[in-house]
Structures are given as C-alpha cells and as structure tokens.
Design a protein around this motif. Structure first.
Motif, PDB file in Angstrom:
ATOM      1  N   GLU A 129     -72.160  47.819  16.479  1.00 44.63           N
ATOM      2  CA  GLU A 129     -72.734  46.521  16.090  1.00 44.63           C
ATOM      3  C   GLU A 129     -72.866  46.408  14.583  1.00 44.63           C
ATOM      4  OE1 GLU A 129     -75.976  44.890  18.305  1.00 44.63           O
ATOM      5  OE2 GLU A 129     -75.116  45.484  20.230  1.00 44.63           O
ATOM      6  N   GLY A 165     -67.232  48.855  18.182  1.00 40.47           N
ATOM      7  CA  GLY A 165     -67.014  47.561  17.553  1.00 40.47           C
ATOM      8  C   GLY A 165     -68.199  47.106  16.743  1.00 40.47           C
ATOM      9  N   LEU A 167     -70.606  43.528  15.631  1.00 39.02           N
ATOM     10  CA  LEU A 167     -71.031  42.199  16.062  1.00 39.02           C
ATOM     11  C   LEU A 167     -71.326  41.376  14.815  1.00 39.02           C
ATOM     12  CD1 LEU A 167     -71.665  40.430  18.507  1.00 39.02           C
ATOM     13  CD2 LEU A 167     -73.961  41.435  18.555  1.00 39.02           C
ATOM     14  N   ILE A 198     -63.740  46.450  18.606  1.00 38.97           N
ATOM     15  CA  ILE A 198     -63.924  45.034  18.932  1.00 38.97           C
ATOM     16  C   ILE A 198     -64.591  44.335  17.752  1.00 38.97           C
ATOM     17  CG2 ILE A 198     -64.918  43.384  20.550  1.00 38.97           C
ATOM     18  CD1 ILE A 198     -65.159  45.755  22.549  1.00 38.97           C
ATOM     19  N   GLN A 200     -66.417  41.211  17.277  1.00 39.68           N
ATOM     20  CA  GLN A 200     -66.996  40.198  18.165  1.00 39.68           C
ATOM     21  C   GLN A 200     -67.915  39.257  17.413  1.00 39.68           C
ATOM     22  OE1 GLN A 200     -68.398  41.630  21.952  1.00 39.68           O
ATOM     23  NE2 GLN A 200     -69.918  40.015  22.143  1.00 39.68           N
ATOM     24  N   ASN A 201     -67.741  37.982  17.639  1.00 45.31           N
ATOM     25  CA  ASN A 201     -68.588  36.981  17.004  1.00 45.31           C
ATOM     26  C   ASN A 201     -69.805  36.686  17.889  1.00 45.31           C
ATOM     27  OD1 ASN A 201     -66.369  35.973  18.660  1.00 45.31           O
ATOM     28  ND2 ASN A 201     -67.165  33.915  18.263  1.00 45.31           N
ATOM     29  N   GLN A 239     -59.383  44.455  18.268  1.00 44.40           N
ATOM     30  CA  GLN A 239     -59.557  43.563  19.413  1.00 44.40           C
ATOM     31  C   GLN A 239     -60.518  42.429  19.076  1.00 44.40           C
ATOM     32  OE1 GLN A 239     -62.120  44.049  23.444  1.00 44.40           O
ATOM     33  NE2 GLN A 239     -60.530  45.625  23.200  1.00 44.40           N
ATOM     34  N   ILE A 240     -60.197  41.246  19.559  1.00 40.70           N
ATOM     35  CA  ILE A 240     -61.144  40.137  19.522  1.00 40.70           C
ATOM     36  C   ILE A 240     -61.301  39.600  20.944  1.00 40.70           C
ATOM     37  CG2 ILE A 240     -60.675  39.478  17.133  1.00 40.70           C
ATOM     38  CD1 ILE A 240     -58.960  37.164  18.284  1.00 40.70           C
ATOM     39  N   PRO A 241     -62.460  39.031  21.287  1.00 45.20           N
ATOM     40  CA  PRO A 241     -62.645  38.473  22.631  1.00 45.20           C
ATOM     41  C   PRO A 241     -62.108  37.049  22.697  1.00 45.20           C
ATOM     42  CG  PRO A 241     -64.717  38.465  21.411  1.00 45.20           C
ATOM     43  CD  PRO A 241     -63.700  39.062  20.497  1.00 45.20           C
ATOM     44  N   LEU A 244     -64.511  34.050  23.354  1.00 42.42           N
ATOM     45  CA  LEU A 244     -65.560  33.731  22.373  1.00 42.42           C
ATOM     46  C   LEU A 244     -64.996  33.179  21.070  1.00 42.42           C
ATOM     47  CD1 LEU A 244     -67.874  36.886  22.674  1.00 42.42           C
ATOM     48  CD2 LEU A 244     -67.972  34.764  23.997  1.00 42.42           C
ATOM     49  N   ASP A 267     -67.929  36.973  32.296  1.00 39.68           N
ATOM     50  CA  ASP A 267     -68.468  37.777  31.204  1.00 39.68           C
ATOM     51  C   ASP A 267     -69.992  37.664  31.288  1.00 39.68           C
ATOM     52  OD1 ASP A 267     -69.362  38.890  28.852  1.00 39.68           O
ATOM     53  OD2 ASP A 267     -68.022  37.768  27.540  1.00 39.68           O
ATOM     54  N   ASN A 270     -71.830  36.948  28.088  1.00 43.45           N
ATOM     55  CA  ASN A 270     -71.634  35.585  27.580  1.00 43.45           C
ATOM     56  C   ASN A 270     -71.180  34.698  28.744  1.00 43.45           C
ATOM     57  OD1 ASN A 270     -71.767  35.940  24.418  1.00 43.45           O
ATOM     58  ND2 ASN A 270     -70.507  37.631  25.185  1.00 43.45           N
TER      59      ASN A 270
END
Length: 565
Positions: A129, A165, A167, A198, A200-201, A239-241, A244, A267, A270
C-alpha cells in the motif's frame, strides 16, 4: 511498451469480512455476526462454478487476524476450525481437488504461517500500500509499513511467488510512491520472488471516513505506472485493475497485466465496480496480444517454486491455458498428437499448433507431463524452421503467436516419417549388426510408414510409389530435402559442440509444392555431447538417464545463448 498483456481467470472467495484493522477507506470490514464466515458449502459452490466457467485461480482473502476480534471465533468454530488459516488451508485443498490453483492474501502473516499455507498455494500476496505513515492507517496494527515489508521479505526467503502493490490516493505523496516502489524493487533484487505489482487507485466509498477524498486521478495512475516501469526490474509485471481504472488510457505507460478477472464472482473490495467481460477485455487491449496466465507466473513454474503437492494441478492448468490460448483457438482440436494439438484458424490456409507438456515414449506406453517442455520444443522448432527457411528449404512455419504456440501453413500431410542417420543408435542397433556409436560412412535415409496401429513399419521406394503416396520425382525431392536439412543442422550443431546422431522429418503438400512440416526439436532428434557422449534428447526420458527438461534446456543454452531459460 509491452506487446503482451496478461490476465488470469479467477474466483474471489472472501472467507470472512471480519478484520482487526479499521482502515479509513474500507467497506470490506464487517463486525462478527451471522454470515460473517463463508461456509464450506458456499466455498465449494463458488469453486465448482469457477471450474465450470474455465477459471484457473481461487483467490482466498479475508480480514487480517479476525480471531483477535471479540465474538468472531464461535462463527468459525461451528464449521470445525480453530483458526482462519486452518480453514483457508482446508478450503485451498478443496480448490485443488476441484481443479483451481489457490492464491491467498491473508494480510500480515509470519514466516511459519506462510510456510504452513505454501503446500496448497501456488502464490501468495500482500499489498504494501504505502511506506508512508498516513492517517488512514491510524487504527490498523497490520498496516504498519515495517510489518508488511518484513512479511514480503519472509516470502522471498521462502521462495513464494508473490504479489504486492501500492494504493494511490489514500494520503500519500508522489515521493512516498517512489519510495514504496523502490522498497519493492530492492526486495525483488535480493530474493527474486515478486512476480507482479498492482498499481491500484483508491475509489472513495460512501459511509467511510474518507468518502470525501478525491482518490487517485488518471494522471496519478499514468505517472505512477511510468515510475514503476522506471524503478522496477523488468521481470516484475505491472498490473492495474481494469474495473477501477481507465485502463485503455494507462496501458501505453507500461502496463503488462490486468490481474484476475472473474466471470463468476464480484470484486468484494470494490463491489460497485464490475469486472469487464472477456470480450470487453479483448476490445480494451486491441493492438496487444491478450494472453491468459496462471496465478503462478511461468518463470516460477520453470524454477520449480511450488510444493510437490500442487505440481500436477499446475501442469494440468498450464496445458489448459496453452491449448485455450487466445480467443481464436477453438474449444476442440482438429488433431491431437502425443505432444501437440492442432487447431483450425480463422484463416483457412493456416493452422494453430500448440506444443504441449506431454512426454511419451514407446508408442505412448510411457507418458508423463513436464513443466515447460512444450515451450522448450516450440522454441527449438521456431529457431530451426527459420534457419532452414534461410537456407531455401520450404517449411510450414509462419510465425509464433505465443511461447508454446506456432501458426503454420495448412498442409496435406504425407504419411511418412523420413529418418536421417549419421551415427548408429536406437532401433538401428536393434535391427542390424552394428554397435551403438558407430559413425556411418555416409548419411543414411530410411523411411517409415506413419501408422501407430501398424507400428510405423519401414517402407521402401517401390511401395511408396505403388501405394501412390509419392511419385518418383516427389520421393527424390523429399530425400534431397532431408539430406540438405542434415547438412545444415550437422554443421550448426558441430559448432555448438553437439553431435547430430539422427533425426525424424515429416512432409506435407500445399499448392502443388512439398513443405517440411511437423517439428524440429529435441523430441525429434537424437543429440549427444561431442566430448562426453551425454544425451540431450528424448532418450534421457526413454531410458531414465536423468532430468530430461535439464537436457532440453542444455540444448537451447548452446544453440540460443541469449534465450531466457
């Protein structure tokens, strides 16, 4: 920019929503109560639905150390388990039995706990994170950066293929992101275990402390992906989701993976952001090669970074996704041989050949599966077909579409196996009075009629013509091509310190021309080290001479030094 974008097909199994942490942005966490633990029956139902939908990954996740939350244990104990890790282990065994590979993200664990789960997990994960001390984590013992870094490091010591990853948009700064990425890069350089990261946003959720936070912008995502590409070693997937982020506008920045996509489950972290369907994923990645993967990346399969208990499941699912390949590969093969599957193509003049991990001997009496075998043979065949084309020899080879998959010209195959022998070995020494290793006065061409039921009997020139398999001129041409192939390959192997003992060729026709077909690989040649006489071919498997995959890799190391084994 990568030309290949990977993804996995998974099912999401939140074993419990109870968590000791209380992050300012989380809607996953719930207090103990009825339904706070996914029952074994519910788990099995999801796993079966996943297997039926073609999923390969069972993503197990749950709140961190829920046993520390008052009132939780009775809800778990009703199913006969005393800890969430014990329950996870049991359900992971069920996933393997049903046909999926487990990947567990359990929050912070000790080295002993990860080791306990490692015999039923192909990979594990923990989001770092951020390395920053932020208000969003003030009530979260498990989100202290040092604890999370320590676990990622322990996973490296244990050789666990790992996902981590960062955040974005939770209160960290761009310099915090850079520091987090650098920590991950340094850990990987030391242990080599981080297969993907990852980016991740954070998406604000109503009802949380951070509902008014703006989250991460598209520009934040783009800049951080570029930063990751700059900082991270190239063997870590970025990687990106896609549920999202605006993935289409971020791919060009250096994305190589889109993570787990589920056709079965939502998910749960989310829930208001549905996964894209597979056809949407294909449209999103137009211009790239969209390639399915397992939750354990190929390089870790090749390294053997998995427990023996899950070996057969990994091999089986690896074969599954190789045969499934891209969306253009039909569900059923046109032809299935001992070690290759042939599929029709959207182009009627082309076929798709998938090199499988099957290894057979003695007309299929002996049969095993070896991780990476298909890729190694495909790589060799690709190399030699190109070499022979450069020498003016027509082959069916067109291009590679994946490491194990070749696009070839559709041929009307000639039912003959043409064998060229330079040194006496194998069946020649059994049928004729000649000692193994005797160098023949000149290359000898023999031809067998290709028919497993008849035992592939030897056939002579007259029979070939009388049975209208080939005309006299065509037979002369086939023999001429075989001897030219021998000249080219013998010269090349000699420079690599390898003796080409013998090899098998197959031919086919298209448009009135004869083409070299099938494969040229370690499966179809007999190769000995020039100095020691050590076998580098299928005889290693036939006669239990050692590790056949090591032997095949030794060949590739010599013929293609730059190839990543």
């Amino acid at each position: 920019m990568s030309s290949v974008i990977t993804y996995s097909r998974n099912v999401f199994l939140p074993l419990t929503f109870v968590c000791r942490n209380s992050c300012g942005y989380c809607i996953f966490r719930r207090p103990p109560g009825d339904g706070c633990v996914l029952s074994p029956d519910e788990v099995l139902q999801i796993l079966r639905r996943g297997a039926e939908a073609g999923c390969t990954e069972a993503l197990f996740t749950f709140g961190e150390r829920p046993e520390e939350v008052d009132g939780f244990l009775p809800f778990l104990e009703q199913f006969g388990y005393s800890s969430i890790l014990e329950y996870c282990h049991a359900m992971a065994e069920e996933a393997l039995r049903i046909g999926l590979l487990p990947h567990t993200n359990a929050g912070v664990m000790t080295a002993d706990e990860m080791k306990y789960l490692s015999d039923v997990n192909a990979s594990m994960g923990l989001m770092l994170e951020t390395t920053a001390d932020i208000p969003a984590h003030r009530n979260c013992l498990g989100k202290e950066p040092g604890r999370r870094i320590a676990m990622i490091e322990d996973a490296g010591r244990l050789k666990i293929p790992f996902t981590t990853g960062i955040l974005l948009g939770i209160g960290e700064t761009p310099s915090d992101r850079r520091q987090s990425l650098q920590v991950i890069a340094d850990l990987h350089k030391k242990y080599g275990h981080i297969q993907e990261i990852i980016i991740q946003n954070f998406c604000p959720k109503p009802g949380t402390e951070m509902s008014a936070f703006p989250g991460a912008s598209l520009r934040d995502m783009q800049e951080t992906v570029r930063m990751a590409k700059e900082i991270l070693p190239p063997d870590i997937a970025i990687q990106i989701p896609p549920n999202l982020a605006d993935a289409e506008k971020i791919l060009l920045c250096g994305v190589t993976d889109l993570g787990g996509i589920s056709p079965v489950t939502i998910d749960y972290v989310n829930p208001d952001h549905p996964w894209p369907a597979f056809d949407e994923l294909a449209a999103l990645t137009k211009g790239y090669t969209l390639q399915e993967r397992l939750c354990i990346y190929p390089q870790y399969i090749r390294k053997g970074w998995y427990h023996d208990k899950i070996r057969e499941r990994i091999i089986s699912l690896e074969n599954t996704i190789l045969m499934r390949g891209s969306s253009v590969i039909p569900a059923k093969p046109l032809y299935e041989g001992k070690a290759k599957s042939v599929y029709t193509s959207e182009n009627p003049d082309e076929l798709i050949v998938v090199f499988r991990n099957d290894m057979t001997a003695f007309n299929g009496v002996k049969h095993d599966l070896f991780t990476d075998k298909g890729r190694l043979n495909a790589t060799a065949s690709n190399f030699f077909m190109k070499m022979l084309e450069a020498e003016g020899i027509k082959t069916h080879y067109i291009r590679m579409s994946a490491p194990d998959t070749m696009i070839v010209r559709r041929l009307e195959m000639i039912p003959l196996e043409v064998i060229v022998r330079n040194v006496a070995a194998g069946s020649m020494t059994k049928k004729y009075p000649v000692a193994e290793g005797t160098v023949l006065d000149w290359p000898v061409v023999t031809i067998d009629y290709k028919d497993d039921e008849r035992g592939d009997p030897m056939i002579n020139d007259d029979l070939i013509q009388v049975l209208h398999i080939l005309t006299g001129d065509e037979l002369t041409q086939v023999k001429k091509i075989a001897l030219l192939v021998n000249t080219v390959l013998t010269r090349f192997f000699d420079e690599c310190g390898i003796r080409l003992v013998d090899f098998k060729l197959e031919f086919g026709k298209a448009g009135g021309n004869i083409f070299l077909g099938d494969e040229i690989s370690m499966d179809s040649m007999r190769l000995w080290d020039k100095e020691t006489g050590e076998s580098f071919d299928k005889d290693v498997y036939r006669f239990d001479k050692g590790d056949v995959i090591t032997a095949y890799r030794n060949v590739l190391k010599r013929i293609i030094p730059e190839f990543s084994i």
